[in-house]
Each structure stands twice: as structure tokens, then as C-alpha cells.
Design an enzyme around this catalytic site. Structure first.
Site, PDB file in Angstrom:
ATOM      1  N   ASN A 115       0.846  -1.189   0.000  1.00  0.00           N
ATOM      2  CA  ASN A 115       0.000   0.000   0.000  1.00  0.00           C
ATOM      3  C   ASN A 115       0.881   1.239   0.000  1.00  0.00           C
ATOM      4  O   ASN A 115       1.898   1.291   0.688  1.00  0.00           O
ATOM      5  CB  ASN A 115      -0.916  -0.005   1.242  1.00  0.00           C
ATOM      6  CG  ASN A 115      -1.904   1.151   1.217  1.00  0.00           C
ATOM      7  OD1 ASN A 115      -2.075   1.807   0.195  1.00  0.00           O
ATOM      8  ND2 ASN A 115      -2.551   1.398   2.335  1.00  0.00           N
ATOM      9  N   GLU A 124       0.174  -9.222   9.071  1.00  0.00           N
ATOM     10  CA  GLU A 124       1.177  -9.084   8.026  1.00  0.00           C
ATOM     11  C   GLU A 124       2.072 -10.311   7.998  1.00  0.00           C
ATOM     12  O   GLU A 124       2.487 -10.826   9.052  1.00  0.00           O
ATOM     13  CB  GLU A 124       2.029  -7.819   8.238  1.00  0.00           C
ATOM     14  CG  GLU A 124       1.252  -6.525   8.071  1.00  0.00           C
ATOM     15  CD  GLU A 124       2.126  -5.291   8.169  1.00  0.00           C
ATOM     16  OE1 GLU A 124       3.330  -5.455   8.488  1.00  0.00           O
ATOM     17  OE2 GLU A 124       1.628  -4.184   7.918  1.00  0.00           O
TER      18      GLU A 124
END
Length: 1564
Positions: free
Chosen positions: A231, A461
Site C-alpha cells: 500500500n 502481516e
């Protein structure tokens, strides 16, 4: 064929316990079943079973290939699933991984980015603008709705949280999670916007609290967001926004709590990520800023050039810098503070560029080079700190011992660690200051008892390289997942309790073992990490070995085989391998005393404020170098966050990123599945599956499986009873029946589907057998018919050939006969031709000889004739020439004679012309005199007539007065004579002076004068009559003389006409003068009329005068002496009082009559022949009193107050309709009567207009002579006085106020009707569930269908009944049809908006059967419109065009064959592409199982929507209700007919009052 399922969902996926997936059985999977099979590219692919061999099955996939898989690795596919998916995945028949993935993929392709999983919302980032999902229309639809009532939306989650807070008074929280790029920040913004919509209020500075919270986002993003692998704008901190509410549910304050800022990113960045945005914004800022802070390219700074990524596509750092400064201004950060903030940011970059080298002493270090010294000096300048102090803080450490304080030097490695620690501390303090400043700017409410918190935090993550940051992030997500699991299990418990289901044996699976592995003291990973950091000689290798030894037996801890320092943790979302190389460095968070002392003593107030002085105890403890770690502090902050969440009621939004390319319309299955695991969605599904994963309503269950139990189909059973019979017959162990649903354990749905499939398979085989028999017999019959046809054809061919041969033979004979005849004829013809040719030659020769002779004879004759003709023509020409010459000479002679005569005659023409002109003048003069005489005669006749009529009127009046006076005198004389006779003896004769003798004599003289003037006028009239006769005689003579000249004076008539026009003008002027004279006369007459009120007085005076004369003649003094004198004085006083009536009595009279009028109209006066009595009474009174023409009056205000008081109760529709009828009628009368007046006093007047009091007094006394009240009686044409009045300001203001009340009452009536039908509209959009009457056979089915039809139309009939009642109420109160039409037009528009919006927001409504239900309901409304006629319904039916066309689309057949042009132009021309797309994608056929539009049409719609995506208006698919007033005063006036008010009978309250006599109907 239906598909079948095996559902043992306790271990569908690879969850935390890593249990194997359930194994399918041959009983559930058969040949022909549609199943899911794993695929390495797209995760799961569907196919059909073609062969089963033990535990192996052969499957033909949709790719076209055939694969063999184990029975335990495949999952059933639900072929009955809707084409558009389901909005709640707990409704899936097969709740497994491929089913969830397929449902999300299907909805994502339709731009349905939101999907429920129970009460959890899954939001997939569309990577494109969808403005139709986020606007005020959508917010209005979700306001007050229940969860699941409308389509899934983030607004629905916020609505549930807000309503729960209001209802229960408990704080709520919304947890937004997901990986970077999943749209967490945008979802948070939408949540706050909706909460602001529900409870927003204005802030003190003109901005709302929620606006200030949203305005703080750019600042926090600049300092807390960075680019990561996934991102470009990833939040590297957790944000918990507390929106505080007061007792009324209004936003009263807000606060932003930040958690777990990733401090290590300041100093260490991995490629291709970036550091925090603020560093790049500052380096790319304007040139003067870069020069001011001595910056340069971001590639020149150590903290930024560790990664090769320095710029973001589509991002301009200069513009972003300016935008960030603007955002700081908005949130209240001053210019000075902004300068200080960026000074600190720039100093961190310069500190990062300070490098160290070994010093001359052992374990010492110095600044490496001039570049380091430059950055060192710049940092000193920016921080405004002591140069020597900063150098010592970077190169030395102070050690405190009991004996002394020792300064020791640091080696270059330790110096770098200290430098990075200083940078991290500076940035962390700066970020905390920004958060505090924003909170101060927003303002918190300390008295708030409830709040809604929105948590925006990074998601799970797992990268190729996972360091300490990923470890902390995943630890946070483990904590949140535990909280999430507890909530999901709690929701399951509530569901089971609500349905009265036994769930005591269901176990709750927790991830507490992972949390203990990480945070448990003293043996957790964080504790061991802190322990390792406290020992200077510890390394990551020793730390890893310590972990291996401590957790070698832990099932969640795994030691990699190919690494000596890495370790793996089995999280809830999967295994993550961590690299421990930098764990120790990143965990260290020493609070270096030198740094604290140095920066707290800075000359920059801002920097010193970031490091406030520590208390003495803290200072002493810090001198002892007490250890502090990021991991420990992280754990403390996380615990605080969990305590906050545990004190609130949680709601969850799981954001999902569909692809790593960050582009729309791309759905990566593998990536999605990983995120669903990381987000805990599959874990929630697993928890749900541990109990009763399949839940079907009674209707759905019985409708699907009733065929398994024939007696259920044949009997008219309740749905619950039918479900019980089905479960009992199927012998399903563990299945339970709740209050509204059937609950099935894992695998039972598949078992039922398998039995259903077998049942359907048997039925299909019977059908196939019958069909094949039918086809075979049909083929045989066709074959037999074909054989017969072939035989008939063959026989026909044979007969045709035989006939052809016979025909040929006959033809040959005919040909021979014809050929022979032809030959004979040809021989004869040749012989005949030869003979004819010989004869022709001989005859031709003879004819040629004869022709030559005739030609010569004819030529000779022609020559002779031509010569003779020439000779004669020549002689004729000579003769003609001679004759012409003779004629010319003779004519010339005659002409000369005539010329002489003409010259003589010309001399006499001048005299004739002169005589002619004189004659014309004479004619003109005579004509003028004739016209003059005519006018004079006309004027004399008119004057004579006027004078005669005037004198006759005067004479009649005087004669009447004289007769009355004589009669009174006679009466008084008789009375006086009688009194004298009675009192003659007792009364002495005395002289009584009569004071009114002069008055009597004056009146008598006046009478004589009038008589003489009358006589003179008569004589004058006779004289004029004689003169008129004489003039008529003379005119007759002149007229006879002029008759002969009438033709010659026609041209003079035009001038006569112009003279006539001038005469007419003069006559009009004369009339004006006469009227003025009459007005003067009327003034004098008015004075006499005033004396008429003292009529009795005059009569008594005359009587006394006559009696006085009689007494004087009789010399009777005694009688006169006893006559009393006071009555005469009393009469004089009364006359004076009448003449001098005070103004005060007029005011009192006015107030009295106004009060009476107000009391009258406050009552319900009803209607007279359809006309509202109150309005007519008010109008007639205002016209009679001339209230429109006065400058000041209170009557208008009192009328308005009376109306306002009457309509205070807004729910009384009868009262509102009554006053709407009166107010609209009165407004119509005013509109046609009033006109704006010009300047006052411009028109000259001969007499002063009386005041309002005077006019009212005149009306009270009665209608005076000369006043025309035709306007009050309605005698003028049209029914109402068409003469307009120049209205003054009060009248115009009254008209405006009345207009406002008409609009207000109209709106109140319309809104009341909407309120009454609104509850029914929610029931009319979806067909109610009915019993299984449709499955009944025979007569019972007919009765059941009739009852069902009655149930289906009940709600619509309720709406029609309400509308009909409203219409009857309006008609009974005679509300103008124009207003009635407007009410129903707007009401039907409201129905259209509500039904259409509900249809677009609720997928269960977009079905075929529901379309038929709504269509039948609309037919009820159409029938009502037909009954109501156009007079009252108007175009109301046309207002339903959106819902009518939408329903028409739902019920049409063969939708896949329809083209986009047919749909958008023929079937639904009113609907937009967005609306058509929404309906077509949500459509499902629950009756026939047909499909919606073809994929090509859907794709074409999507392309058109993409082209219009920038147009926010066209992108909105919801309709807006128009609540404006759809008419003006002019519209009302044009729509209403003339109103006759002359025959309105006043109410009894004022009928008998003398002041309101003008209201009584006047008889002609």
C-alpha cells in the site's frame, strides 16, 4: 440436477488447530454432482463428477480438463445459489471456503462490495469511485433500519452501533481491520460521516466535531503513514477515534487515541518501502523551504536512501506539502508551531546523516568527516540546543555510581545506536504532541457518558522478510482476534438462546496459547527479548537459541530447518517465519538522560515542550539507566486498548484488498483467501460451523425438502409442523427446530440434499422414460407417415410418366396434321401471290399514265390562277392607296374645325370651375351648419330631459315633505284643540315666544324658492321646446336642399366623423362636469339627509308652531301658559349630540363588531352550496368596511391569529382541510380583488374620504344613498366584484400571510397522509410469506389460494383505504380540486420513491414473485386513480413510473434475450443505467428459476457506468422525495372558477346584528 453437500465445518480450513478437512462420503457425492476442487492458480475451481472409484473421483472442470482427486479434498457446490450471491454468508447452504470465495467474487463483479457474515461486515476495496453508495440519499435510507433489512453497507454497522448506544446507554466500538490497501481509512471516514449525519451538531468555530476529526486525517497521515509493499499510504499506527455523545444522542466531543506507532521506521526502512510521508514532503517542498532547512533531495539522507523508492506515482510532494500546511491551519496549529514542527522533522534527517569514526582513544568515536559536521551544525541550529551538549550526547554516556559520576566514550557502533535512539525519541514525541494538539482543537466532552469508538489499525502481516514490526503487529491482531472470537461466540449463543436451541455441548476454540507464547511472564517471547536486551553481550543468535530451548515443545512454535536464527509462530491466520537479526536493536528504547537534559534546555520553546523536565524521583531512576523496551511498552498500550474495547459493545468491519495491482475489477482468489484468514472471517465461520452451520427458515426448508415427505405436500400443514415431519422422517440426529428456523448440524444439509437429489433423480428417470417413449413413438409415427408419403409419391410419378407418353403420342399426331396443312397452305399462297403481282404491275402502269396527264393539267390551271390573282391584287392596292389619301385630307379638314370649337369652349371652363368651387364651399358650410344644429338640438334635448327629471325628483321630494308636514300639522292641531278645550278654564293667556319660528320661516322660504325655480325651469323648458320645433322646421328645409348634393359631399364625411369624435370627447367632459356638479349637490343633499335623522324633532317643532298659531288666534293665554318648554330644549340637545357624535364611540363600535366577527369565524360555519361560509363572510366584511384601502388596521392580524390558533393541532386533518378550503377561497377572492396601489393622494378628490371608523359607522347605520353595494351582493357578472381595489400595505401583507398559511396547511395535510401510509409501504414492497397452500390439490387449493390472495392484497388495500378516506375528507370540506390533485400527486411520488428505493436496497425484493405481488398492488392504486377521476387524481398515476417500470422488468420473461437498447428505451426508458444495473444484478427468480440479463448486457451497462463515474448525480441510483410546495397563488387563481357570494346566508351569531345587515342576501 441439484448439487449436494458434505459439511463437517468444525475443521473446514487450516485453522489454528490444523485439523484435517472433513472427508466426503459416497452417500453425499454421486455421479453428476457439482463440486469444488483445489486449483493452484485460482484457489478453487468448480466441476462435475463423472466417475467415482472408491475414495477417488474423476471431475470434469470448467477449464475443460479432467482431474482425479480424493473424495476428502472436494466440497459440494450449491447450484441453487442465486446468480447475484447472498448478502449474508450465513445463508449459504454450504458454508465452506470455496462457497465463501465464490459468493464474494460474484458480488464483487456486480460492484456489491459489502457482504455480511452474521453481524460482521466484509468490505472489499473497489479501487474506484462508487458515489451512489455514499450520499445523503443512502444515509436517509439506512437511518432507523435494522441490520440485514437493507443491503449490506458500512452505514448499517454504524446505525446498529448508534441505536444500541441510544437504547442501552452503553458505549459501542467499531473495529475496522485489514491489511494495507484494503480501504480501512476510507471505511473509517464513511463511518464517521454517517455518525455525524445521525448526531452531528455545529462546533464553536463554524465546523462540526466530525468535520474537525476528518480534517485531522491529512495531518496524521502525513506523520503516521508510509508506503509499504502492499500500500502506498499505509497507516503505521493504530487510531481509535472516540466520538462522544450527550444524553440526546448529539455529538458533544471527540478524541483521537493513537497506539503502537512504528518508531523503528524512522531509522530503518526496507526496500521498496518508504519512510513516513512528512520527510519526503519536506524535501520536495517549495525551494525557499528546502533552502531554509538546508535540505536537498531525499536520496541524500541516510534515513531515506536505505530504500530506492523515493517518489509515488501520481503524488506531487510540493502540492502535498502545501496541503499538509493547510490542514494544519484548519486543525488549529499556528504558523509558529508549524515552523517548529518542520524544524524538528528536518533536524531528524540531519541527525541521520551524522556518521562516526573511531577516535584516538580506545572505544571512542568522533564525527567522521566534514559532511557529518555540516549536518551536526545544522541539527544544532534547528534544535537550538547547546553544541557541546549535543556532541556529548551523541559520543559519550554518563554512568552514575555511588561514589562518582563517570563519563565514558562510545564506540562508533554504540554512537550510531544512540543517534538513532535520539531520532526515534524526537519523532515519537513530535507525533504524540500532534495528537494532543488535535484533541485540544476538537474538544472533548468530560460529561459524556456514552461514546462510539472507531478503531483503525493495521492488519495481519506476513512477508518474505518479517522483523520485529511484523511481530508486534501480528501480536496485536492475535489479541484482537481473541476479542473477535469471543464476540462471535457470544453472538452464536444469543442466536441459539433466541431460538431456544440447546447449545451446551458446543466448545469455544480460543487462541490463548499463542498469546501466552508471546506475552506470558516470565517465559514469553517478549519477556525473553527484554531479558536479552538487558545484557550487553547478547546477540540475536543467543536470543534465538534461548527461544528454541524454551519453546521446543510448544505446538505453536516451530524451529525452521534451514536457519539458525529464524523462528516460526503458528498464528490464527497461518504460520509466519520471523528473522531475529534486528529484534534486539529495534526493541531497545533507552531513555538517555543526556538526550532528555539536552532537549529540555533547548532555546526553542516547542522543542523544550516536547521534553518537559522529569520529576526528581524519575530523574534519579533514569540516572541509574533503568531499562525500557518497545515491546514492553507496546504490550502495555495494547492492554489499554483491549480494556477500552472490553468496556464497549464491539462491531466488526473486515476490509479486504482484492488484488495487489490496486486496480478495479480484478479479484485474486488466493490473495482474498489469505486475507479472509488473516481477518478472522473464516475463523468466525468456523465458530459458527462448530454448532449449527446450516439455518433455514421454515418456509425455505419446507419449500426445498417437502418432496422428501409426500404427506407434507398433500396436506395443508403449518410450516413448522411440516419441518418437524420432514426431520422426523429423515431421522436426522442432532437437528433442532427453533422458533423461526431449522438448525442443522454439519453434514446434515448435504445428506438432505443427497436424498433430495436421489428423489429428483428418480423423478427425472421417470420423466426421461416417458419422454423417450414419446420421442420414439413420435419418430415411428413420423417414419410411417413418411413411408406412406414416399409410396404415394412413387405411384404418382408412375402415373405421371404414363400420362406423359399418352400426351406425347397425341401431340405427334396433331403436329403431323398441322404440318401437312401448313405445307398445302404455303403452296396455295405462293401461287396466289404470283397472280397478284402480275395484276399489280399491269394496273400500276395504267395508273402512272393517268397520273402524268392529270399532273400536267393541274399545273396549267395553277399558273393561270396565279397570274389572274396577281393582276387583280395590283389593281386593289392602287385603289386602297387613293382612298386613304382622300380620307386623310377630309379628316384633317374636319379636325381643324373641331380644334377651333374646342379653343372657344376652353375659355368658358374657368368660369365653370369657379362656380363649382363656390358651390362646394356652400355645401360644406351648409353641412357644418346642419351638424351644428343637430348637436345643439341633441344637447338641448338632453339638458331638457335632465332638468325635467331633476325638477320632477325635487318636486316629488318636496311634495312628499309638504304632505308629511301637513299631515303632522293636522294631527297636532287636533291634539292642541282638544287640549285647549279641556284646559280653557284653568289656563290664562300668555305670550309664549317660539324659538324655532325663524327655522320654520326659513324652511318655508326655501320651499317657495324651490317652487319658483321649478316654475322658471318649466317656462324655460317650454321656450326651449318652441325653439327646438323652429329649428327642426328650418333644418327640414335645409335638408331638402342638401339632398341633391349628398353625392358630392361624401369626401367631407370623413372630416365629419373626426368632428363627431371631438364632440363625443366634449360630451364626456360635460358629463364629468355634470357629475361634479351633482356631487356638489349631493353634498348639500347629504346635509339635508343628516337632518333627516332629526325628523321627529322637526315634526314636533312644526306641531308646536301650528299649535302656537292656533292659540294666538283664539287668544287662549291660559293654555299656552301651562305648555311645558323643556321638551324643546331636550330636542335641541339630542340634535347636538347626533351632530357631534364622538370618535370614541366609533372605535368601540369597530372593536365590538370585529370581536363578533372573530367569534363567529372561530366556529365551524360549514359550507353553502360548496362555498366556505367563513371565507365569504370575511371577504364581504372586509370589502364593506373598506379595510383593504387603509394604512393601519388590526383586523388582518386578528384573522391570521384565528386561523393559526385553529390549526395548532397538526394531526386533526378535518380541521386542516376545513381551514385550507376557507383560506384558499379567501386567497382567490383577494387575488382577483386586490392590486398594488400607487402613490397616495395623486388623484384629485372633491370630497374628503371618510376614515375607516366613518365607513364602518355608515355600514352600521345602513347603506346610505348613492352607495353601490353590488360587490357585496354578488350582482356583478362572474359572481365576484371584478373591480380591483388599490390595496395598501396591510392588505398586501395579509395576502402574503394567507398564502403562507395555505402552503403550510397543504404541507401538513400532505405530510400527515405520508405518515399514515409510510408503515404500510414497508410491508408492500415484499410479499408476505404464506403457508404451503400452493402445494395443496383439489378444492382446498382453490380456497387456500383465495385466502392467500386476500393476505397479499391486505397491505395495499390498507393504503388505498387511507387514500380514499383522505379524499372523502378533502371533498367533504370542499378543498379545491386543484389542491387535492397536488396532494395526491406528491403522495404518489412519495410512494414511488419509497418503494423504488426499498426495491434497490433489498435484494430479497428483486424477485419474480415479489414483482408480481407489487404489480398487483399497483393495479389497486391504478383502479383507485380511475375511480377518483382526473379531477382529483390528476397525473398521480404517472408519478409511479419508476416503480412501475422496475416491476415491469422483474416480471417480464426471457430476460437473457433482451438487448440493452430494448431495456433502456422500450421497457424502462425512465430508469438510469445505474438503476437498471442495480435491479438486473439483484434480480433472482424464485418461481421459475430463470436468469437475469445476459452477461454482455451487464458488461455494457458496467462500461456506461464507468464512463459516467465522474458525474455524482448520474451515479446515484436512489430517488429523492420532493417536499416543496408545487403551486403558486396564480396557479390557484387560474384553476378555480368564479365564486358567487351574494346568496351566502350569515350565521345566526351575526345575522340579527344591525351592523351586519349588509351580509343578508338581497332580493332583486
Amino acid at each position: 440436477m441439484s448439487n449436494f453437500t458434505l459439511l463437517s465445518l468444525s475443521a473446514i480450513f487450516s485453522f489454528s488447530d490444523h485439523s484435517p478437512p472433513p472427508s466426503a462420503t459416497a452417500e453425499n457425492i454421486i455421479v453428476g454432482s457439482h463440486v469444488w476442487i483445489e486449483d493452484p492458480e485460482i484457489a478453487w475451481i468448480d466441476g462435475q463428477v463423472t466417475k467415482i472409484n472408491g475414495q477417488e473421483v474423476q471431475i470434469d472442470t470448467t477449464k475443460g480438463n479432467s482431474v482425479v482427486a480424493k473424495l476428502s479434498s472436494i466440497y459440494p457446490k450449491d447450484e441453487d445459489a442465486p446468480d447475484g450471491g447472498v448478502d449474508d454468508m450465513t445463508k449459504l447452504s454450504y458454508l465452506h471456503e470455496p462457497g465463501v470465495l465464490q459468493n464474494l467474487s460474484t458480488r464483487y463483479k456486480l460492484n456489491e462490495i459489502y457482504t455480511y457474515t452474521g453481524s460482521i461486515l466484509i468490505a472489499i476495496n473497489p479501487f474506484q469511485k462508487l458515489p451512489h453508495l455514499y450520499n445523503s440519499h443512502m444515509m436517509q435510507q439506512y437511518k432507523g433500519s435494522q441490520l440485514g433489512e437493507l443491503s449490506p453497507h458500512v452505514y448499517a454497522i454504524a446505525e446498529v452501533a448508534y441505536r444500541a448506544m441510544i437504547r442501552e446507554g452503553k458505549s459501542n466500538s467499531i473495529l475496522v481491520s485489514g491489511e494495507s490497501g484494503a480501504g480501512k481509512t476510507e471505511t473509517t471516514k464513511q463511518l464517521m460521516q454517517y455518525l455525524a449525519y445521525l448526531g452531528g451538531r455545529k462546533g464553536t468555530e463554524g465546523r462540526t466535531v466530525e468535520q474537525q476529526v476528518l480534517e485531522s486525517n491529512p495531518v496524521l497521515e502525513a506523520f503516521g503513514n508510509a508506503k509499504t509493499v502492499r500500500n502506498n499510504n499505509s497507516s503505521r499506527f493504530g487510531k481509535f477515534v472516540e466520538i462522544q455523545f450527550d444524553k440526546q444522542g448529539r455529538i458533544s466531543g471527540a478524541a483521537i487515541r493513537t497506539y503502537l506507532l512504528e518508531r523503528s521506521r524512522v531509522c530503518q526502512v526496507s526496500d521498496p518501502e518508504r519512510n513516513y510521508h512528512c520527510f519526503y514532503l519536506l524535501c520536495g517542498g517549495p525551494a525557499e523551504v528546502v533552502e531554509k532547512y538546508k535540505l536537498g533531495s531525499s536520496k541524500t539522507f541516510h534515513y531515506l536512501n536505505q530504500s530506492k523508492c523515493h517518489e509515488l506515482a501520481g503524488v506531487n510532494d510540493t502540492q502535498e506539502y502545501i496541503a499538509t500546511r493547510r490542514a494544519m491551519d484548519i486543525v488549529g496549529i499556528s504558523e509558529t508551531e508549524q515552523e517548529a514542527i518542520f524544524r524538528v522533522v528536518a533536524s531528524i534527517l540531519h541527525i541521520g546523516n551524522i556518521s562516526f569514526a573511531k577516535g584516538s582513544e580506545v572505544d571512542s568515536s568522533i564525527l567522521k568527516d566534514d559532511k557529518s559536521k555540516f549536518h551536526f551544525e545544522t541539527a544544532v541550529e534547528l534544535l537550538k540546543c547547546d553544541r557541546k551538549g549535543l556532541e556529548d550526547a551523541l559520543l559519550k554516556r554518563v554512568m552514575v555510581t555511588p561514589e562518582e559520576v563517570i563519563k565514558r566514550s562510545l564506540d562508533p557502533v554504540a554512537a550510531v545506536v544512540g543517534r538513532d535512539g535520539l531520532a526515534k525519541t524526537l519523532y515519537s514525541r513530535l507525533f504524540d504532541w500532534l495528537v494532543d494538539k488535535i484533541n485540544t482543537s476538537i474538544g472533548q466532552d468530560p460529561n459524556s457518558k456514552s461514546l462510539i469508538g472507531v478503531l483503525d489499525i493495521y492488519g495481519f502481516e506476513s512477508f518474505k522478510q518479517n522483523s520485529f514490526e511484523q511481530f508486534c503487529i501480528n501480536f496485536t491482531n492475535e489479541k484482537l482476534q481473541q476479542h473477535f472470537n469471543q464476540h462471535v461466540f457470544k453472538m452464536e449463543q444469543e442466536e441459539y438462546t433466541k431460538e431456544a436451541i440447546d447449545w451446551s455441548y458446543i466448545e469455544f476454540v480460543d487462541n490463548q496459547d499463542v498469546l501466552d507464547l508471546i506475552e506470558k511472564k516470565p517465559g514469553g517471547i517478549i519477556a525473553l527479548l527484554d531479558e536479552a536486551c538487558m545484557f550487553p553481550k547478547s546477540t540475536h543468535e543467543t536470543f534465538s537459541q534461548k527461544l528454541y530451548q524454551t519453546f521446543k515443545a510448544h505446538k505453536r512454535f516451530v524451529k525452521p530447518k534451514l536457519s539458525r536464527t529464524d523462528f516460526t509462530i503458528a498464528h490464527y491466520a497461518g504460520e509466519v517465519q520471523y528473522q531475529s537479526e534486528q529484534f534486539l536493536d529495534k526493541n531497545k528504547d533507552y531513555v538517555v538522560p543526556e538526550h532528555q537534559d539536552l532537549l529540555s534546555a533547548s532555546k526553542c520553546p516547542f522543542v523544550a515542550g516536547l521534553f518537559p523536565p522529569l520529576p526528581e524521583e524519575t530523574t534519579k531512576s533514569s540516572k541509574s539507566s533503568k531499562f525500557s523496551s518497545i515491546g514492553s511498552r507496546f504490550k502495555v498500550q495494547l492492554q489499554q486498548l483491549m480494556e477500552t474495547l472490553n468496556s464497549t459493545e464491539p462491531h466488526y468491519v473486515r476490509c479486504v484488498k482484492p488484488n495487489n495491482l490496486l486496480k478495479p475489477s480484478i479479484f485474486e482468489n488466493v490473495n482474498i483467501m489469505q486475507q479472509l484468514r488473516c481477518g478472522g472471517v473464516l475463523e468466525a465461520i468456523r465458530i459458527s460451523c462448530a454448532g449449527y452451520p446450516t439455518r433455514k427458515t421454515f418456509f425455505e426448508f419446507s419449500n426445498r425438502f417437502a418432496l422428501l415427505v409426500p404427506e407434507v405436500q398433500e396436506g395443508n400443514l403449518e410450516e413448522k409442523v411440516a419441518c418437524e415431519k420432514i426431520l422426523k422422517k429423515m431421522e436426522l440426529a442432532g437437528a433442532q427446530i427453533g422458533k423461526t428456523k431449522v438448525f442443522l448440524r454439519a453434514g446434515q444439509m448435504a445428506e438432505l440434499d443427497a436424498r433430495r437429489a436421489l428423489k429428483l433423480s428418480g423423478a427425472a428417470k421417470i420423466i426421461q422414460r416417458k419422454i423417450r417413449t414419446y420421442i420414439t413413438r413420435k419418430y415411428f409415427l413420423a417414419l410411417r407417415e413418411a413411408a406412406i408419403s414416399v409410396q404415394a409419391f412413387s405411384r404418382g410419378k408412375l402415373a405421371c410418366k404414363l400420362y406423359e407418353n399418352m400426351r406425347r403420342e397425341d401431340a405427334s399426331i396433331k403436329i403431323q396434321k398441322k404440318a401437312r396443312g401448313h405445307s398445302a397452305r404455303m403452296s396455295y399462297k405462293n401461287l396466289r401471290i404470283s397472280a397478284v403481282m402480275v395484276q399489280t404491275g399491269i394496273r400500276a402502269m395504267s395508273c402512272r399514265k393517268e397520273f402524268r396527264f392529270k399532273k400536267r393539267d393541274t399545273a396549267a390551271t395553277t399558273i393561270q390562277a396565279r397570274w389572274r390573282g396577281h393582276r387583280c391584287f395590283a389593281y386593289y392596292k392602287k385603289l386602297i392607296k387613293a382612298a386613304i389619301l382622300t380620307q386623310c385630307r377630309w379628316r384633317g379638314r374636319v379636325a381643324r374645325k373641331e380644334l377651333r370649337k374646342l379653343k372657344m369652349a376652353a375659355k368658358e371652363t374657368g368660369a365653370l370651375q369657379e362656380a363649382k368651387n363656390k358651390l362646394e364651399k356652400t355645401v360644406e358650410e351648409l353641412t357644418w351648419r346642419m351638424q351644428l344644429e343637430k348637436r345643439m338640438r341633441t344637447d338641448l334635448e338632453e339638458a331638457k330631459g335632465q332638468e325635467i327629471s331633476k325638477m320632477q325628483n325635487s318636486l316629488e321630494q318636496m311634495q312628499a315633505k309638504i304632505d308629511e308636514a301637513n299631515a303632522l300639522v293636522v294631527k297636532e292641531r287636533e291634539a292642541a284643540q282638544k287640549a285647549i278645550e279641556e284646559a280653557a278654564a284653568a289656563v290664562k293667556e300668555t305670550q309664549v315666544p317660539v324659538e324655532d319660528t325663524a327655522k320654520i320661516e326659513e324652511l318655508s322660504a326655501e320651499v317657495e324658492t324651490l317652487k319658483s325655480s321649478l316654475q322658471s325651469e318649466k317656462e324655460r323648458a317650454d321656450d326651449l321646446e318652441r325653439k327646438n320645433q323652429a329649428s327642426e322646421e328650418s333644418n327640414e328645409e335645409k335638408r331638402q336642399k342638401l339632398e341633391e348634393s349628398e353625392k358630392k359631399v361624401q369626401e367631407l364625411q370623413r372630416s365629419c366623423r373626426s368632428l363627431d369624435e371631438k364632440l363625443n370627447n366634449l360630451e364626456s367632459e360635460n358629463k364629468v362636469l355634470r357629475q361634479q356638479a351633482l356631487s356638489i349637490a349631493e353634498n348639500s343633499k347629504a346635509l339635508q339627509d343628516l337632518e333627516a335623522e332629526n325628523k321627529n324633532l322637526r315634526q314636533k317643532v312644526l306641531t308646536m308652531a301650528q299649535s302656537h298659531k292656533m292659540l294666538a288666534a283664539n287668544r287662549s293665554k291660559s293654555v299656552i301658559q301651562d305648555l311645558p318648554t323643556p321638551p324643546i330644549k331636550q330636542l335641541k340637545e339630542q340634535a347636538a349630540e347626533v351632530e357631534e357624535r364622538p370618535q370614541k364611540s366609533l372605535n368601540e363600535k369597530q372593536q365590538e363588531y370585529q370581536d363578533l366577527l372573530m367569534r363567529c369565524i372561530a366556529q365551524h360555519l360549514g359550507f353553502s352550496k360548496g362555498r366556505p361560509v367563513a371565507a365569504c363572510i370575511i371577504y364581504k366584511c372586509l370589502r364593506q368596511w373598506r379595510s383593504f384601502e387603509v394604512e393601519r388596521t388590526s383586523i388582518f392580524d386578528r384573522i391570521i391569529q384565528t386561523i393559526g390558533h385553529a390549526i395548532e393541532t397538526q394531526d386533526n386533518n378535518e380541521t386542516l382541510a376545513y381551514w385550507l378550503s376557507n383560506a384558499s377561497t379567501l386567497l382567490l377572492l383577494l387575488q382577483r380583488t386586490l392590486k398594488a396601489g400607487g402613490a397616495a393622494g395623486v388623484t384629485p378628490q372633491f370630497r374628503r374620504q371618510p376614515s375607516l371608523f366613518g365607513r364602518m359607522t355608515q355600514s352600521f347605520r345602513g347603506t346610505p344613498a348613492g352607495v353601490d353595494l353590488s360587490f357585496a351582493s354578488g350582482e356583478s357578472t362572474g359572481g365576484v366584484d371584478t373591480v380591483q381595489v388599490e390595496a395598501k400595505y396591510p392588505a398586501l401583507l395579509f395576502k402574503q400571510q394567507l398564502t403562507a398559511y395555505v402552503e403550510k396547511m397543504y404541507g401538513m395535510i400532505r405530510d400527515n397522509l405520508k405518515k399514515e401510509i409510510s408503515p404500510l409501504l414497508g410491508l408492500c414492497i415484499q410479499a408476505p410469506r404464506i403457508s404451503r397452500a400452493s402445494l395443496i390439490k383439489g378444492t382446498a387449493r382453490t380456497l387456500a389460494n383465495a385466502a392467500a390472495q386476500e393476505i397479499l392484497t391486505a397491505h395495499w388495500q390498507g393504503i388505498v383505504k387511507n387514500i380514499e378516506n383522505f379524499l372523502n375528507m378533502l371533498k367533504s370540506n370542499h378543498v379545491p380540486p386543484f389542491l387535492v390533485r397536488k396532494v395526491f400527486i406528491q403522495t404518489f411520488s412519495f410512494i414511488n420513491v419509497q418503494l423504488f428505493n426499498s426495491l434497490l436496497l433489498r435484494r430479497e425484493c428483486c424477485s419474480f414473485s415479489n414483482g408480481e405481488y407489487v404489480k398487483n398492488g399497483l393495479a389497486e392504486l391504478e383502479h383507485w386513480c380511475y375511480k377518483a377521476t382526473d379531477e382529483y387524481a390528476g397525473s398521480a398515476w404517472d408519478e409511479l413510473k419508476h416503480i412501475r417500470q422496475a416491476i415491469g422488468f422483474l416480471v417480464i420473461h426471457q430476460k437473457p434475450r433482451k438487448s440493452l437498447d430494448e431495456i433502456s428505451h422500450d421497457l424502462c426508458p425512465v430508469l438510469s443505467i445505474q438503476q437498471l444495473y442495480r435491479i438486473s444484478t439483484m434480480y433472482w427468480d424464485d418461481k421459475y428459476g430463470t436468469h437475469s440479463l445476459s452477461p454482455d448486457v451487464i458488461s455494457a451497462m458496467r462500461v456506461l457506468m464507468t464512463e459516467d463515474s465522474n458525474n455524482a448525480v448520474s451515479s446515484s441510483f436512489l430517488l429523492d422525495d420532493d417536499s416543496s410546495i408545487p403551486f403558486s397563488v396564480e396557479d390557484i387563481a387560474k384553476s378555480m372558477d368564479q365564486i358567487a357570494i351574494s346568496d351566502i346566508d350569515p350565521p345566526p351569531l351575526i345575522r340579527e346584528n344591525a351592523g351586519f345587515t349588509f351580509l343578508l342576501p338581497r332580493a332583486d
